[in-house]
Enzyme design. Structure first.
Site, PDB file in Angstrom:
ATOM      1  N   ASP A 117       0.836  -1.248   0.086  1.00  0.00           N
ATOM      2  CA  ASP A 117      -0.022   0.051  -0.089  1.00  0.00           C
ATOM      3  C   ASP A 117       0.966   1.162  -0.060  1.00  0.00           C
ATOM      4  OD1 ASP A 117      -1.960  -1.907   0.238  1.00  0.00           O
ATOM      5  OD2 ASP A 117      -2.880  -0.990   2.022  1.00  0.00           O
ATOM      6  N   HIS A 146       3.726  -1.933   3.146  1.00  0.00           N
ATOM      7  CA  HIS A 146       3.719  -0.962   2.515  1.00  0.00           C
ATOM      8  C   HIS A 146       5.120  -0.707   1.802  1.00  0.00           C
ATOM      9  CE1 HIS A 146       0.586  -0.805   5.629  1.00  0.00           C
ATOM     10  NE2 HIS A 146       0.170   0.140   5.089  1.00  0.00           N
TER      11      HIS A 146
END
Length: 504
Positions: free
Chosen positions: A115, A266
């Site tokens: 992400d 992430h």
């Protein structure tokens, strides 16, 4: 002779005793699972002509399992016919067991998801995935796509999946009102499409859906064709700034090993430790027998439950806004449509409609002065208000537009009633009986070289009563002649507007 008969009776009683014991065990323990049945059959080799593996006992055991019906509290024992397995049975059973084990191994899938990118960390993530021959799924921020379009292009070119993760990750803007969330998703979708040629239907909500999504969020996203995905394992790489790689790996290993495991990581700014942890995470799932897959719109949705309390104070959006904004959109696939090559010596064919293109909608408005039919490019919605090009609306109502050079305003006349728009500021004004102008409490917009006005308010100031409206889907296979004609008309209106803009 009697001794021989006695021995035969003894053996028969022993056999019947064993059968009774087996029957009693089955009645007491109840129905067995498939795994228990295999293990149970492995203990029955005394009934077989030759020993075989536990896995190959299944067909034999199933063929000879008796069914028991309780009558008046007593077990009814049907006739049991024992049969010996054949070599053909053994081969078939061994093949079935092998296939079962293979399918079981292949069914363990892990989805590595990243992400908040793309960022400076993303190329290194891609290098690791390429070296390990692994694919991932990247949920991207629109503002990062604008900054790193080449990285996005590489993600797509190397076969990874792409998802939408909002534009700027601002929780208050995203979750205080669905319109804010919708605006960011659409803006990011457009940014991605400009780089790779299509808008992905996969969406991940910043912070996840739990406590952030309510039922209307889920319903409207699904209605528009988006597929919202959460995760099953949190790597913990965003629980604070600078989480070390060792801790990230440990958190992943603590996660549940489900058949479909979705790992949250992430690759945005500040997540260099995640990059360091990635090789060990990949080795961990490989050792556990997992295959690495990319998330797709067709797979079973991974979503958190709807919370029984509200984190955000917000109101549901109206049906009018939904019909004007959600219904025209239908994100269908996650891949671009290949353009056909023109035949030799022929003309270039028109490209097909992208599967991810929004549906074309026509707006039909009924007033006390007649009907206004507006094509999909002749109306737009913003903050619950439908806007139309002012010249188009006035002409469809049979009115006229003139420019008052002295006052610097456009004069709009419908049925003998006039109102005005200040050319420099775009402010709409009511023309009073004494000739003075009063500013009206609504705004106009200049978009695409056209001056747009809110439909209801513009009708009201023109003394035209709004009665009803209807949104209709336009057939994309309709003859192109009408489409071309509409396009020419719009080009003409745009040119006239440019001239009007230049005159003052």
């Amino acid at each position: 002779m009697r001794e021989k008969k006695r021995r035969m009776e003894t053996r028969l009683l022993a056999i019947l005793g064993i059968i009774a014991l087996l029957i009693g065990g089955e009645i007491i323990l109840g129905v067995r699972t498939a795994g228990e049945e295999i293990a149970y059959a492995a203990a029955q080799q005394q009934w077989r002509a030759h020993p075989v593996s536990a896995a190959t006992q299944t067909p034999y055991r199933k063929a000879n399992t008796a069914h028991f019906i309780l009558k008046d509290g007593a077990a009814h024992i049907p006739k049991i016919e024992l049969s010996l397995p054949t070599i053909e049975h053994e081969a078939k059973a061994a093949g079935a067991a092998s296939a079962l084990l293979t399918v079981g191994k292949q069914s363990k899938k892990v989805y590595l998801t990243f992400d908040d990118g793309p960022s400076r960390n993303t190329p290194e993530v891609l290098d690791i995935l390429k070296r390990e021959n692994v694919k991932g799924t990247f949920y991207l921020l629109g503002q990062q796509v604008k900054q790193y379009p080449k990285v996005l292009k590489r993600i797509a070119d190397e076969g990874h999946a792409i998802g939408n993760h909002s534009y700027n990750h601002n929780y208050r803007e995203l979750y205080s009102d669905f319109r804010g969330f919708w605006s960011q998703i659409r803006k990011t979708g457009k940014a991605i499409q400009e780089v790779i040629g299509y808008e992905p239907p996969l969406v991940r909500a910043p912070g996840g859906t739990f406590l952030n999504f309510n039922k209307q969020y889920f319903d409207l996203m699904g209605r528009a064709g988006y597929v919202v995905m959460d995760w099953t394992v949190d790597s913990g790489d965003s629980k604070r700034v600078g989480v070390p790689a060792k801790e990230i790996v440990a958190d992943v290993k603590k996660g549940t090993l489900s058949a479909d495991t979705v790992v949250l990581m992430h690759d945005g700014t500040g997540h260099g430790e995640t990059v360091k942890a990635l090789p060990e995470i990949i080795r961990y799932y490989k050792a556990k027998g997992y295959s690495f897959e990319v998330m797709t719109p067709e797979m079973k949705q991974v979503q958190f439950r709807i919370a029984d309390r509200e984190r955000w104070d917000r109101k549901p959006v109206s049906q009018a806004w939904i019909q004007a904004n959600i219904d025209p959109v239908q994100v269908a696939t996650g891949e671009p449509v290949k353009q056909p090559q023109p035949p030799t010596g022929g003309t270039t064919p028109k490209p097909p409609i992208q599967k991810s293109d929004p549906l074309l909608m026509q707006l039909k408005v009924t007033t006390d002065s007649g009907e206004l039919e507006l094509a999909s490019n002749q109306f737009r919605s913003y903050q619950d208000i439908t806007y139309v090009p002012v010249r188009l609306m006035i002409e469809k109502l049979g009115g006229t537009i003139t420019f008052d050079e002295a006052k610097g305003v456009l004069l709009l006349n419908v049925n003998g009633l006039e109102w005005a728009i200040d050319w420099k500021t775009g402010k709409p004004m009511q023309l009073e009986i004494d000739g003075t102008l009063t500013i009206l409490p609504w705004e106009t917009q200049m978009k695409g070289n056209l001056l747009w006005v809110p439909l209801r308010q513009a009708l009201e100031v023109s003394h035209v009563q709004f009665l009803s409206y209807e949104l209709q889907v336009v057939d994309p296979n309709k003859s192109s002649s009408q489409t071309d004609e509409n396009a020419k008309a719009e080009d003409t209106k745009a040119e006239e507007t440019k001239q009007e803009r230049a005159e003052p």
